[in-house]
Design an enzyme around this catalytic site. Sequence first.
Site, PDB file in Angstrom:
ATOM      1  N   LEU A   1      13.083  14.139  80.131  1.00  0.00           N
ATOM      2  CA  LEU A   1      12.379  15.291  79.560  1.00  0.00           C
ATOM      3  C   LEU A   1      10.977  14.876  79.119  1.00  0.00           C
ATOM      4  CD1 LEU A   1      15.199  16.827  77.315  1.00  0.00           C
ATOM      5  CD2 LEU A   1      14.806  17.098  79.760  1.00  0.00           C
ATOM      6  N   CYS A   2      10.016  15.788  79.265  1.00  0.00           N
ATOM      7  CA  CYS A   2       8.663  15.406  78.872  1.00  0.00           C
ATOM      8  C   CYS A   2       8.422  15.661  77.395  1.00  0.00           C
ATOM      9  CB  CYS A   2       7.606  16.054  79.752  1.00  0.00           C
ATOM     10  SG  CYS A   2       8.047  17.646  80.402  1.00  0.00           S
ATOM     11  N   THR A   3       9.107  14.866  76.573  1.00  0.00           N
ATOM     12  CA  THR A   3       8.879  14.848  75.135  1.00  0.00           C
ATOM     13  C   THR A   3       9.170  13.434  74.637  1.00  0.00           C
ATOM     14  OG1 THR A   3       9.865  15.442  73.005  1.00  0.00           O
ATOM     15  CG2 THR A   3      11.166  15.954  74.950  1.00  0.00           C
TER      16      THR A   3
END
Length: 408
Positions: A358-360
């Site tokens: 996930l892009c976090t």
Amino acid sequence: MKPLGPIPPGYIAIDGELAISGNMASALVESAGETPLFVYSRDMLTQRVAALRAAMPARLAIHYAVKANPFGPVLDHMAGLVDGFDIASGGELAIVLRAGIDPARVSFAGPGKRDSELEAAIIAGVTLNLESEGEAARALAIAGQIGRKPCLAIRVNPDFDLKGSGMKMGGGAKPFGIDAERVPALARHLIAQGAEWRGFHIFAGSQALSADAIIETQGQTLDLAARLAEETGVALPKCNLGGGMGIPYFPGDEPVDVARVGAALAERFEALPEVLRDTHFCMELGRYLVGEAGVYLTTIVDRKVSHGETYLVTDGGLHHQLAASGNFGTVVRRNYPSAIATKFGAPVEEEASIVGCLCTPLDRLADKGGFPRADVGDLVAIFCAGAYGASASPAMFLGQGPAREILV
Ligand SMILES: *Cc1c(COP(=O)(O)O)cnc(C)c1O
């Protein structure tokens, strides 16, 4: 290097690979089709319940809190092991009924039960653990309308909490249960209204590892149950002592000494006051029963270095393992037990962080841990994934979707 949590006992290597119930991790992934994959061990569930029963007095019933892991095959297996089930929603009621579990073994706690949920529970004959006077009035009214005798218990908001517990569920103002001093009047009212009286549910906290703290809380729980039953004026039919027993997730955590908890409880059972003489007692446990029996397997899809730090990027992440990422109720992020499943037991060769897809920056499954060198295609195992994993993580985040689950 930051320490990793302790890998639960019972996980061994076969030909250098993590094995679960005797099956190599890569073979499990092949049979399930793909990662991410939750694998639950039937043997470990069986052994866990057996060991707990051996430690506890025979009089104590063991209930399973379904919210820890509602996966159908796990529930089916647990149905043959435990005495009862605790559910917390109409959705879980549907799940246990679909699994063919006898509603007489089920109790339903949880704030905010809707009228439709109360009605479904009363029709099924499930015990309602009432969370407020308002909920009690609605349950009685619904039972009257449909001409059924409701099975009612009161969830007590105790005036103490479980020391050292990860989640405090009692002591002071709470959305859970009814303040202890108001319980006897409500209990008398329910009995006078013709309800099937099922007694008290007293849940003071969760995820405690200290036997002393659990023993103290169980003692206070029995004292409170006796006092409230005395004031109600009738012998107590049932008493749910809550749960509280946790599992080691983090570096330095030690397992609960259940033998001591059981011995202390047996001693208390020997000396019960008259109002509790014939009471049926139970404990309700979630993570203690299923947490260590589950492993989350993901595949490394990228290996990269940034400013000298190595990242193993997997096809899984916090959308299936919110707790391991540190985003499920923990204050300080610490490392869950984790390993390279395809090099299980191999010596540590490097420091690496295992991250999700996930892009976090929150999506981190292990922070600067020590691992054997792993490459694209290797499998990562996150342990203690049997409870509050698949069903307690935001699987739809970023359109990822759920992980696969199997019981072996
Ligand atoms: C969540 C819950 C449990 C189970 O908690 P664990 O920490 O998983 O053992 C038991 N009883 C009630 C009322 C709960 O809400």
